[in-house]
Design an enzyme around this catalytic site. Structure first.
Site: not given
Ligand code: CMC
Length: 458
Positions: A322, A378, A282
């Site tokens: 994702h 990210d 995450h």
């Protein structure tokens, strides 16, 4: 001869749409209403074999791949089209034009604030940035090398002990002040965590500065009387906070909702979200991207690394893939442009070259293309944070500051949703059937434990 189909046992949906289900075990047919593209899992309960111990049909969905757990008016995502909207506003427009606190207000209240509402909100946040002095003593107790997410998590949980009335979660004023406190104090706690690890004195909030400037001041100020942040860094951080502000029912938000559904205070519920965010799948992924780039070490090692990822023997390509976005992550697109601006100021270094080469190769490799694996937010955020000189293990803390308004808006929406109850999933039991107790311990051990039991009884 097959039995005649049973009459539907549930009322049809108002739209009339329904799912006709025939149970091959009984040949009975059921009609389950479809509303908003979903059936209610509870409507499946009526489907049973007729056996006395049959509790009725359940749906099985580990990791909630296809289960809606709530109705929410906060964030809309279309993963196939790469769309992300907060309360209807496209993320691209908010990132370009809004402030983080404007977005925080929007997420909670559903509309953008007018000038009066915004000024009051900024004032309230600004004047709640200080933390109790005991909190600083609490932070000083951590080891010098404590991970900042572990410190942030436990310190935010600890706030519940300073504000016992926050447990009155159905009092709108208590909810409001808790929300203000969390938005205001988390940057202060985060900055204190940073300074603690560095062995630097804590810097108190400066109420003359904006939300982001004040945070940067608490992180970086040394002997200067007034901290002046680089405007490009300030804007970059503001945009990153906006991009992270909410992402509907992700792992950490689901944690906040699930823990909050027990009606615990908001500080405890939010600390559950911070704990979930810490994980490398995450929010912890931004940290892992940089660690992965460091392990690769040189651009020439990138093809070998990619082959290892594809073989399944190495690690995953962190910052790629994702659960929801299957064409592109709209946040990643914005962050990539932002990264270009920041790199114009700080220059391109070896790590960035490695990251860009990873991205270039992966985007044309069939393994990643066929699995719809694209860079997620990210992949680039860590590179920006590092170029701003944040230490790698601090990246997820920055994500947590950004996600705070989303967690809080979702927590309050859950509390006020009449359909919600304490979260409590079902299970399919796979353990042994009933069996009699027969100790496998040797007699002396059993004797000792009996003595201990006796001692406890006294
Ligand atoms: N590198 C290599 N292979 C991957 C990756 C990756 N990053 N992500 C998924 N795959 C493969 C996976 O092995 C599987 O292959 P196969 O079909 O051959 O078994 C296939 O792609 C489908 O993956 P999945 O595990 O079913 O996907 P998921 O939806 O369960 O997981 C994810 C999503 C984000 C956890 C995963 O893509 C991942 O671990 N990515 C790396 C960690 C990361 O960057 N996380 C940040 C997510 S964005 C920020 C946030 O919201 O927290």
């Amino acid at each position: 001869m097959a039995e005649a189909p049973a009459k539907p046992k549930t009322a049809p949906a108002t739209s009339g749409a329904a799912l006709e289900i025939t149970d091959s075990r009984t040949t009975k047919t059921y009609s389950v209403p479809i509303t908003d593209g979903a059936i209610r899992a509870n409507d499946l309960k009526q489907i049973n074999t007729g056996a006395a111990d049959d509790p009725g049909l359940m749906s099985y969905d580990p990791a909630f791949l296809n289960t809606a757990a709530c109705r929410s008016a906060i964030t809309y995502i279309d993963g196939d089209k790469g769309i992300l909207r907060y309360r209807g506003y496209p993320i691209e427009q908010l990132a370009e034009n809004a402030t983080f606190l404007e977005v925080a207000w929007l997420l909670r209240h559903g509309e953008l604030p007018n000038q009066g509402e915004y000024d009051q909100f900024v004032h309230d946040i600004t004047y709640h940035t200080y933390v109790h002095e005991n909190m600083r003593k609490f932070l000083e107790g951590f080891r010098y090398d404590a991970h900042p997410m572990a410190m942030l998590n436990s310190t935010v949980a600890g706030l519940a002990s300073f504000y016992p009335s926050s447990r009155n979660i159905f009092d709108p004023e208590e909810r409001n002040i808790s929300i203000i406190r969390l938005l205001a104090k988390v940057p202060t706690i985060a900055a204190f965590c940073y300074r603690h690890v560095k062995g630097l004195p804590f810097i108190y909030p400066d109420n003359d500065l904006s939300y982001v400037e004040n945070f940067l001041s608490m992180v970086a100020r040394m002997s200067e009387s007034k901290y002046k942040a680089n405007p490009i860094f300030t804007r970059a951080l503001e945009v990153l906070f906006i991009l992270h502000a909410d992402h509907e029912q992700n792992c950490s938000t689901s944690a906040v909702r699930a823990v909050g559904s027990s009606h615990v205070d908001p500080f405890s519920a939010i600390s559950a979200g911070i704990a979930a965010l810490f994980g490398p799948l995450h929010g912890g992924a931004n940290e892992q991207v940089l660690r992965m780039v460091g392990d690769i070490g040189d651009v020439k090692n990138v093809p070998k690394f990619i082959e290892e990822v594809k073989s399944g023997k190495g690690q995953k390509l962190m910052g790629f893939g994702h659960r929801v976005y299957k064409s592109y992550d709209p946040r990643a697109k914005i962050v990539k442009n932002l990264a270009d601006e920041v790199f114009k100021v700080v220059g391109v270094d070896k790590d960035l070259e490695i990251a860009l080469e990873l991205e270039r190769i992966a985007l044309q490799d069939d393994y990643f293309v066929s699995r719809k694996l694209y860079p997620n937010v990210d992949f680039y955020t860590g590179l920006i944070y590092r170029s701003m000189s944040f230490p790698t293990d601090f990246f997820t803390v920055l994500f947590a500051i950004g996600r705070m308004p989303g967690w809080l808006a979702q927590w309050e929406e859950m509390l006020l949703d009449k359909e919600q109850k304490i979260a409590r999933p079902r299970q399919i039991y796979t353990g042994p059937a009933e069996r009699p107790y027969k100790s496998a311990l040797s007699a002396p051990s059993r004797g000792k434990s009996t003595k201990q039991k006796d001692a406890l009884r006294q």
